[in-house]
Structures are given as structure tokens and as C-alpha cells.
Write an enzyme that holds these catalytic residues in place. Structure first.
Site, PDB file in Angstrom:
ATOM      1  N   LYS A  71       0.857  -1.191   0.000  1.00 11.23           N
ATOM      2  CA  LYS A  71       0.000   0.000   0.000  1.00 11.23           C
ATOM      3  C   LYS A  71       0.890   1.236   0.000  1.00 11.23           C
ATOM      4  O   LYS A  71       1.907   1.273   0.705  1.00 11.23           O
ATOM      5  CB  LYS A  71      -0.910  -0.019   1.241  1.00 11.23           C
ATOM      6  CG  LYS A  71      -1.905   1.144   1.297  1.00 11.23           C
ATOM      7  CD  LYS A  71      -2.829   1.057   2.515  1.00 11.23           C
ATOM      8  CE  LYS A  71      -3.861   2.179   2.516  1.00 11.23           C
ATOM      9  NZ  LYS A  71      -4.786   2.120   3.669  1.00 11.23           N
ATOM     10  N   SER A 101      -9.878   2.472   2.600  1.00 11.06           N
ATOM     11  CA  SER A 101      -8.919   3.131   1.740  1.00 11.06           C
ATOM     12  C   SER A 101      -7.938   2.185   1.054  1.00 11.06           C
ATOM     13  O   SER A 101      -7.269   2.575   0.096  1.00 11.06           O
ATOM     14  CB  SER A 101      -8.112   4.159   2.549  1.00 11.06           C
ATOM     15  OG  SER A 101      -7.321   3.496   3.522  1.00 11.06           O
ATOM     16  N   SER A 134     -10.329   0.323   6.942  1.00 14.00           N
ATOM     17  CA  SER A 134      -9.714   0.305   5.618  1.00 14.00           C
ATOM     18  C   SER A 134      -9.049  -0.997   5.190  1.00 14.00           C
ATOM     19  O   SER A 134      -8.631  -1.107   4.035  1.00 14.00           O
ATOM     20  CB  SER A 134      -8.676   1.418   5.499  1.00 14.00           C
ATOM     21  OG  SER A 134      -9.328   2.621   5.245  1.00 14.00           O
TER      22      SER A 134
HETATM   23  N1  GLN Z   1     -13.329   5.064   5.821  1.00 13.97           N
HETATM   24  C1  GLN Z   1     -12.717   5.543   7.021  1.00 13.97           C
HETATM   25  C2  GLN Z   1     -12.275   6.978   6.844  1.00 13.97           C
HETATM   26  O1  GLN Z   1     -12.474   7.485   5.813  1.00 13.97           O
HETATM   27  C3  GLN Z   1     -11.595   4.659   7.433  1.00 13.97           C
HETATM   28  C4  GLN Z   1     -10.355   4.858   6.672  1.00 13.97           C
HETATM   29  C5  GLN Z   1      -9.216   4.017   7.151  1.00 13.97           C
HETATM   30  O2  GLN Z   1      -9.406   3.036   7.878  1.00 13.97           O
HETATM   31  N2  GLN Z   1      -8.030   4.425   6.800  1.00 13.97           N
HETATM   32  O3  GLN Z   1     -11.738   7.581   7.703  1.00 13.97           O
END
Ligand code: GLN
Length: 490
Positions: free
Chosen positions: A78, A158, A182
Site C-alpha cells: 500500500k 482506503s 480500511s
Molecule cells: N473510511 C474511514 C475513513 O475514511 C476509514 C479509513 C481508514 O481506515 N483508513 O476515515
């Protein structure tokens, strides 16, 4: 899909150990698959030369008999993980061109154990998002499509690049991070397995910070056992991260396939939310039945503060992000847009470098931390966070792990929620509680919906008890016998 890319990580490691094929061969197959997959936009940087160099070095180690636990296995990383000399942008324009002079601890651990890097995986900008649409480099496309449909779906976010790459067989496994879901939500959207370990299990050093008290790295792969193998290498104490846990890393793989007889599984009633598709409810019931068949005892539990979790998360995470992102000023990393003076240079760089969602989070975060609002919002959210952790502690009195759906929907279409931040935030409803409490969580593919899209079940464990999750996850995996794969169209 090319010859060796469809193997599980475990089977690939066995094949490498038995010299059925070389790392160079399996790496070449993956490089070809990655090059042919631009329609998915999963990789933002491809590193084929580096991959081949690492693969050949691995083959040399194999021939002298000193191979590590991941030796020769091609992985995707990632783009939130800093990789030495390889552009690392966290999905943001403001980091365009940034080549770290250091390697994150998690990726160093993977290379120490012999893994091969195929490249960097696309993601929501600074890991803020649930659909991968906030990436400055364009959205990732889910390899899955509805039956007979050709609409482009989100792989979730994400870690959408990680999820899409694992599902489309563009790597044997991938690193990901989870601040509010995410790892788990993209795993659910792509029929893959994702593990968010206990906070502190994996070092945060060298991972671009979003919300430091919630951020945690973890693996994504196609089987539960593969994630266990990856996590064992990724985890471990690191003096460079003061929140890293100083404990021996268990052999997570040894928990896979272990009997789950007698384990008490809690079903939190607050996770039965209005408007959830009946198929997800049915899958949850199915999961309960599978675990019962495997000898678990099912208990009803209550997590009464669940309804405050999303609001608390969307105060705490932006608050920390607004502070963490203050460092992007055009002076030290990536983009610089010159202004007439220093202040104007800061302003122009940040205005042009950050995307809309990141700006929204910085504004929310700055607001909730400002004098007069700090007590009303930020401090209150911290108190709610404590209550949420207490709810789990209470639940552990009567159960050993929890079973819930991972997300309230299957993968949705690109564009479907991108104009409505609140609708997007609601997709995190089942995942954020785990981060607020620092607990380990896992998403396991458990079935498909009426349109043929994958759905995941989430397991939540006690602090440091990933082992139980690996046992339960493999029990679900075995019962679900999930073999569906996306039809190749890319
Ligand atoms: N969807 C969540 C956010 O936008 C979690 C994102 C994540 O876990 N990095 O903050």
C-alpha cells in the site's frame, strides 16, 4: 490469469521450497499480470526491475539453504508505507515525487523475511475514504462486477489497491492499513481476507500518519492462513514506535484450522441496523449457524454505545489528521507551489496539494480542536471512545469473540456515494468501533449476494488475541467454502 499468480501464498511458498518453480518465475508471472491490469488502476508505481533483482537474490538464498519465511513471494505494498528510493505518495498530489530515504519497519520486516516487492498500491488520499475515489491518481476499480453487468464498482477503501490487486491475482498478498475499517471493508468488497491486528502489533514507523491513535497496519490475502503468515512477518516490537507492543509475535499460522469447540461467540444486538440488506442479515445468520456447527456457543451481547461510534470516530480521526497533516507545507516533501512570500507558498501548496476530502477533514479537525469547541467535541468524543472500549470489556465477560457483518452493503458503484460524505461515512458503521477500542478484527469472505458480489463477515477479538480470530476465521472459511472468483475482463 497467468500460471503461478493464482496460487495461495502458502502453496507458492511450498512450491518455492520444493523448487517446483523459482522466485524469478513466479515474479515474472506477476509482473506480466500487473502490466496487463492497468484498467484496474490498482498499482500506482510498478517496480519490475527491483522485483526481479529481489527474486534472483531470493533464488540464490534458496540454493544455499538460508531462505526466510516469505522467501521469494511477490507482494504488493500500500502506498502509505514509505519504501526507500521508491516514490511514496499516500494517494496525494502533495507528496508527488516524494522518494523516502528510509524504509518503513513493516516493509523492512517483509524484506528481512525474503519477500519480493512488485510495486506500490493505490489508495484513498492519506487513507481517508471508503471507496478509493479520493486518490489523486484516480479510483481503483473492483475486479468484481455484478452478474451480467458492466458497471465499474468500488473495491472499497482506503486500501482499495491492495484489495483489488489481491482479488485479481496481481500479488500473493498485500500490506494495508486500517484506521476505521480500511483493511476489513475492502476485503469484504473483493472476496478477500483482511486482518486489522491489535493496536501496536505492527510498528507505525515509516507509515504516513493519518490518525495515529487509530492507525494500524495489517495484511490482505486470499486465505486466512495466508494473512496469518504475512502478519507474523509484519508484526513485532519496534523501539522507533513508542506505541509498539513489546511482546513475542505468536506463530499465527498455528491457530488456523485449530478447533473452535467451546468458544463463546457474542452477537451484538446493536449491529442489527435499519436498512441493512436482508442478504447481509441472512449471511450473518448463516455465519452463526456455521460456528454453532463447529461447536461454538452463541451468546447475545450488547454494545450500547455503538450508535455514538461513527460520530466519535469522525471527530477523533480528523482531529489527529489535522495535526499530522500540518507537516505538508511545501518545504520538506513533494509538491511546492511558489507564492509571493512564505505564507502564500504554504497556502498555495496546501490548496493545490490536498484533495477535497482531505481538506474537509483538516477543517473538521481544526474546528473540533479549537478553543471553545475542544471540550464540546474532541474531549466528549474521547469520553465516548472510553465507553465504547468499556462496552467491549463488558462483552468479554460472557464471550471470547464477536461475529458481525463487515459492512452494511456489498461493493457499490463508483460515483454512487462520492457526492455525499455522510453516506460514505455510514459504510464504516461496523468497523470503526474496533479501532476506537484498539482491538483486533478480521473480515472473511462468506458468500455472495443476489448479484454475485462478495460479502464478508467480521470477527472481533480481545486485545492481543488474534490467534482466536485465525481459528474462527478458518472455521468460517472452511464452512463457507468460498470459491467464487471475479471473471477476468480487464
Ligand atoms: N473510511 C474511514 C475513513 O475514511 C476509514 C479509513 C481508514 O481506515 N483508513 O476515515
Amino acid at each position: 490469469m497467468a500460471g503461478l499468480t493464482g496460487l495461495t501464498l502458502k502453496a507458492a511458498l511450498d512450491g518455492l521450497a520444493n523448487k517446483t518453480f523459482s522466485s524469478e518465475e513466479i515474479t515474472l508471472d506477476h509482473i506480466a499480470a500487473v502490466e496487463a491490469s492497468s484498467a484496474l488502476n490498482a498499482y500506482v508505481v510498478q517496480t519490475p526491475d527491483k522485483a526481479l533483482e529481489m527474486a534472483r537474490a531470493s533464488d540464490a538464498r534458496r540454493s544455499t539453504g538460508d531462505a526466510g519465511p516469505l522467501d521469494g513471494a511477490p507482494l504488493g505494498i500500500k502506498d502509505l508505507f514509505c519504501t526507500e528510493g521508491v516514490e511514496s505518495t499516500a494517494g496525494s498530489m502533495i507528496l508527488r515525487g516524494f522518494k523516502p530515504t528510509y524504509e518503513s519497519t513493516v516493509t523492512s520486516n517483509l524484506w528481512r523475511d525474503g519477500a519480493v516487492m512488485l510495486g506500490k498500491l493505490n489508495m484513498d488520499e492519506f487513507a481517508m475514504g471508503s471507496s478509493n475515489e479520493t486518490s489523486a491518481w484516480g479510483p481503483v476499480v473492483n475486479p468484481w462486477r455484478t452478474q451480467g453487468g458492466n458497471a465499474q464498482l468500488t473495491p472499497g477503501g482506503s486500501s482499495g489497491g491492495s484489495a483489488s490487486a489481491v482479488a485479481a491475482e496481481l500479488c500473493l498478498g498485500a500490506t494495508a492499513t486500517d484506521t476505521g475499517g480500511s483493511i476489513r471493508q475492502p476485503a469484504a468488497f473483493t472476496g478477500t481476507v483482511g486482518v486489522k491486528p491489535t493496536y501496536g502489533r505492527c510498528s507505525r514507523w515509516g507509515i504516513v500518519a493519518f490518525a495515529s491513535s487509530l492507525d494500524q497496519a495489517g495484511p490482505m490475502a486470499r486465505t486466512v492462513e495466508d494473512t496469518a503468515i504475512l502478519l507474523r512477518s509484519m508484526a513485532g516490537h519496534d523501539p522507533k514506535d513508542s506505541t509498539s507492543i513489546n511482546l513475542e509475535v505468536p506463530d499465527f499460522g498455528s491457530f488456523c484450522g485449530k478447533s473452535v469447540k467451546g468458544l463463546r461467540i457474542g452477537i451484538p444486538k446493536e449491529y442489527r441496523v435499519d436498512g441493512m440488506p436482508p442478504e447481509i442479515d441472512a449471511l450473518w445468520e448463516q455465519g452463526i449457524a456455521w460456528l454453532k456447527d463447529a461447536g461454538c456457543e452463541i451468546v447475545d451481547v450488547s454494545l450500547p454505545h455503538t450508535k455514538y461510534a461513527l460520530p466519535a470516530y469522525y471527530i477523533i480521526a480528523p482531529a489527529e489528521a489535522s495535526s499530522n497533516l500540518a507537516r505538508y507545507d511545501g518545504m520538506r516533501y513533494g509538491l511546492r507551489v511558489e507564492g509571493a512570500n512564505l505564507t502564500e507558498t504554504y497556502e498555495k501548496t496546501r490548496a493545490q496539494g490536498f484533495g477535497e476530502e482531505v481538506k474537509r477533514r483538516i477543517l473538521i479537525g481544526t474546528y473540533v480542536l479549537s478553543a471553545g469547541y475542544y471540550d464540546a467535541y474532541y474531549l466528549k468524543a474521547l469520553k465516548v471512545r472510553r465507553r465504547i472500549a468499556d462496552d467491549f470489556d463488558q462483552a468479554w465477560q460472557t464471550c471470547d469473540a464477536l461475529l458481525t457483518p463487515t459492512a452494511p452493503s456489498a461493493a457499490f458503484a463508483l460515483g454512487e456515494k462520492s457526492d455525499d460524505p455522510v453516506a460514505m461515512y455510514l459504510n464504516d458503521i461496523f468497523t470503526v468501533t474496533v479501532n476506537l477500542a484498539g482491538l483486533p478484527g478480521m473480515s472473511v469472505p462468506a458468500g455472495v449476494d443476489a448479484q454475485g458480489l462478495p460479502l464478508g463477515l467480521q470477527l472481533i477479538g480481545r486485545n492481543l488475541d488474534e490467534g482466536t480470530l485465525f481459528s474462527l476465521g478458518s472455521a468460517i472459511e472452511k464452512a463457507a467454502d468460498f470459491r467464487a472468483r471475479p471473471q477476468k475482463w480487464w
